[in-house]
Scaffold this motif. Structure first.
Motif, mmCIF file in Angstrom:
data_model
loop_
_atom_site.group_PDB
_atom_site.id
_atom_site.type_symbol
_atom_site.label_atom_id
_atom_site.label_comp_id
_atom_site.label_asym_id
_atom_site.label_seq_id
_atom_site.Cartn_x
_atom_site.Cartn_y
_atom_site.Cartn_z
ATOM 1 N N TRP A 132 0.870 -1.174 0.000
ATOM 2 C CA TRP A 132 0.000 0.000 0.000
ATOM 3 C C TRP A 132 0.914 1.233 0.000
ATOM 4 C CZ3 TRP A 132 -5.155 0.072 -0.742
ATOM 5 C CH2 TRP A 132 -5.864 -1.110 -0.539
ATOM 6 N N VAL A 133 0.544 2.184 -0.811
ATOM 7 C CA VAL A 133 1.251 3.453 -0.940
ATOM 8 C C VAL A 133 0.222 4.552 -0.761
ATOM 9 C CG1 VAL A 133 2.548 4.921 -2.542
ATOM 10 C CG2 VAL A 133 2.937 2.441 -2.533
ATOM 11 N N ARG A 134 0.601 5.665 -0.178
ATOM 12 C CA ARG A 134 -0.330 6.783 -0.045
ATOM 13 C C ARG A 134 0.314 8.069 -0.533
ATOM 14 N NH1 ARG A 134 -0.707 7.331 6.604
ATOM 15 N NH2 ARG A 134 1.392 8.210 6.942
ATOM 16 N N GLN A 135 -0.534 8.984 -0.934
ATOM 17 C CA GLN A 135 -0.053 10.281 -1.392
ATOM 18 C C GLN A 135 -0.990 11.362 -0.891
ATOM 19 O OE1 GLN A 135 0.770 10.581 -5.603
ATOM 20 N NE2 GLN A 135 2.113 12.334 -5.256
ATOM 21 N N ALA A 136 -0.456 12.216 -0.055
ATOM 22 C CA ALA A 136 -1.212 13.341 0.472
ATOM 23 C C ALA A 136 -1.127 14.509 -0.510
ATOM 24 C CB ALA A 136 -0.655 13.752 1.827
ATOM 25 N N PRO A 137 -2.087 15.422 -0.464
ATOM 26 C CA PRO A 137 -2.080 16.561 -1.395
ATOM 27 C C PRO A 137 -0.778 17.348 -1.297
ATOM 28 C CG PRO A 137 -4.165 16.429 -0.238
ATOM 29 C CD PRO A 137 -3.276 15.421 0.404
ATOM 30 N N HIS A 189 3.902 -3.430 3.351
ATOM 31 C CA HIS A 189 4.231 -4.446 2.362
ATOM 32 C C HIS A 189 3.947 -5.818 2.951
ATOM 33 C CE1 HIS A 189 8.025 -7.013 1.364
ATOM 34 N NE2 HIS A 189 7.071 -7.374 0.544
ATOM 35 N N VAL A 190 3.388 -6.702 2.129
ATOM 36 C CA VAL A 190 3.161 -8.083 2.553
ATOM 37 C C VAL A 190 3.809 -9.016 1.535
ATOM 38 C CG1 VAL A 190 0.891 -8.204 1.406
ATOM 39 C CG2 VAL A 190 1.407 -9.760 3.285
ATOM 40 N N SER A 191 4.429 -10.063 2.027
ATOM 41 C CA SER A 191 5.102 -11.018 1.147
ATOM 42 C C SER A 191 4.094 -11.845 0.363
ATOM 43 C CB SER A 191 6.000 -11.944 1.979
ATOM 44 O OG SER A 191 5.201 -12.724 2.859
ATOM 45 N N ARG A 192 4.583 -12.606 -0.598
ATOM 46 C CA ARG A 192 3.706 -13.401 -1.471
ATOM 47 C C ARG A 192 2.828 -14.357 -0.671
ATOM 48 N NH1 ARG A 192 8.526 -14.919 -5.785
ATOM 49 N NH2 ARG A 192 9.220 -12.765 -6.019
ATOM 50 N N TYR A 215 5.533 -5.757 6.671
ATOM 51 C CA TYR A 215 6.419 -4.658 7.018
ATOM 52 C C TYR A 215 5.635 -3.352 6.962
ATOM 53 C CZ TYR A 215 9.612 -8.369 5.666
ATOM 54 O OH TYR A 215 10.251 -9.580 5.559
ATOM 55 N N TYR A 216 5.995 -2.420 7.865
ATOM 56 C CA TYR A 216 5.229 -1.187 7.985
ATOM 57 C C TYR A 216 6.149 0.024 8.086
ATOM 58 C CZ TYR A 216 1.497 -4.440 9.144
ATOM 59 O OH TYR A 216 0.602 -5.472 9.101
ATOM 60 N N ALA A 217 5.684 1.141 7.550
ATOM 61 C CA ALA A 217 6.358 2.406 7.788
ATOM 62 C C ALA A 217 6.199 2.766 9.259
ATOM 63 C CB ALA A 217 5.740 3.488 6.911
ATOM 64 N N SER A 218 7.182 3.443 9.797
ATOM 65 C CA SER A 218 7.153 3.758 11.231
ATOM 66 C C SER A 218 5.931 4.601 11.600
ATOM 67 C CB SER A 218 8.431 4.478 11.624
ATOM 68 O OG SER A 218 8.623 5.644 10.846
ATOM 69 N N ALA A 219 5.461 5.410 10.656
ATOM 70 C CA ALA A 219 4.327 6.295 10.938
ATOM 71 C C ALA A 219 3.026 5.537 11.188
ATOM 72 C CB ALA A 219 4.131 7.279 9.789
ATOM 73 N N VAL A 220 2.934 4.293 10.707
ATOM 74 C CA VAL A 220 1.681 3.544 10.822
ATOM 75 C C VAL A 220 1.820 2.266 11.634
ATOM 76 C CG1 VAL A 220 1.005 4.465 8.577
ATOM 77 C CG2 VAL A 220 1.911 2.142 8.721
ATOM 78 N N THR A 226 1.754 -3.269 -6.757
ATOM 79 C CA THR A 226 2.588 -4.459 -6.804
ATOM 80 C C THR A 226 3.976 -4.108 -6.283
ATOM 81 O OG1 THR A 226 3.284 -3.983 -9.072
ATOM 82 C CG2 THR A 226 1.338 -5.387 -8.792
ATOM 83 N N GLY A 227 4.693 -5.144 -5.823
ATOM 84 C CA GLY A 227 6.069 -4.941 -5.407
ATOM 85 C C GLY A 227 6.246 -4.679 -3.930
ATOM 86 N N ARG A 228 7.491 -4.640 -3.508
ATOM 87 C CA ARG A 228 7.824 -4.482 -2.097
ATOM 88 C C ARG A 228 7.631 -3.071 -1.584
ATOM 89 N NH1 ARG A 228 13.167 -8.361 -1.260
ATOM 90 N NH2 ARG A 228 12.183 -10.270 -2.022
ATOM 91 N N THR A 229 7.709 -2.116 -2.460
ATOM 92 C CA THR A 229 7.487 -0.729 -2.046
ATOM 93 C C THR A 229 6.398 -0.046 -2.857
ATOM 94 O OG1 THR A 229 9.062 0.224 -3.612
ATOM 95 C CG2 THR A 229 9.926 -0.531 -1.481
ATOM 96 N N GLY A 230 6.104 -0.576 -4.028
ATOM 97 C CA GLY A 230 5.149 0.078 -4.914
ATOM 98 C C GLY A 230 5.729 1.291 -5.608
ATOM 99 N N LEU A 231 7.001 1.574 -5.381
ATOM 100 C CA LEU A 231 7.593 2.813 -5.886
ATOM 101 C C LEU A 231 8.617 2.573 -6.999
ATOM 102 C CD1 LEU A 231 8.111 4.631 -2.464
ATOM 103 C CD2 LEU A 231 6.196 4.841 -4.073
#
Length: 119
Positions: free
Chosen positions: A36-41, A50-53, A59-64, A98-103
């Motif tokens: 999951w990726v997010r984008q604020a205005p 991120h979740v494995s196959r 795995y989580y960003a520290s903010a969440v 898709t992917g480990r970071t989506g980026l």
């Protein structure tokens, strides 16, 4: 063709909860790590989780971390993000990727679902 369709966003008060869903099609879902990726205005995209196959590693960003839970159902080609104790700074468009970071350049995103946290 890879298709990712998110749903479940909305307006919620601080401290509230939401569950986002993502329906995947057009590729072998169980063969991909998902994120999951997010984008604020006005800001750049931010990796959230991120979740494995297999779904066993998450795995989580520290903010969440501690507030969000990522999960997947490979039988139904679905990805989820359970969000609790939501804060105004969580407001963003959330994308299934898709992917480990989506980026990475090769990663695919859906159209996004808007989460707004406000009183």
């Amino acid at each position: 063709e890879v298709q990712l369709v998110e749903s479940g966003g909305g307006l919620v008060q601080p401290g509230g909860s939401l569950r986002l869903s993502c329906a995947a099609s057009g590729f072998s879902f169980g063969s991909y790590d998902m994120s999951w990726v997010r984008q604020a205005p006005g800001k750049g995209p931010e990796w959230v989780a991120h979740v494995s196959r297999s779904g066993l590693s998450r795995y989580y960003a520290s903010a969440v971390k501690g507030r969000f839970t990522i999960s997947r159902d490979n039988t139904n080609n679905s990805l989820y993000l359970e969000m609790t104790d939501l804060k105004p700074e969580d407001s963003a468009v959330y994308y299934c990727a898709t992917g480990r970071t989506g980026l990475a350049d090769e990663d695919h995103w859906g159209q996004g679902t808007l989460v707004a946290v406000s009183s």
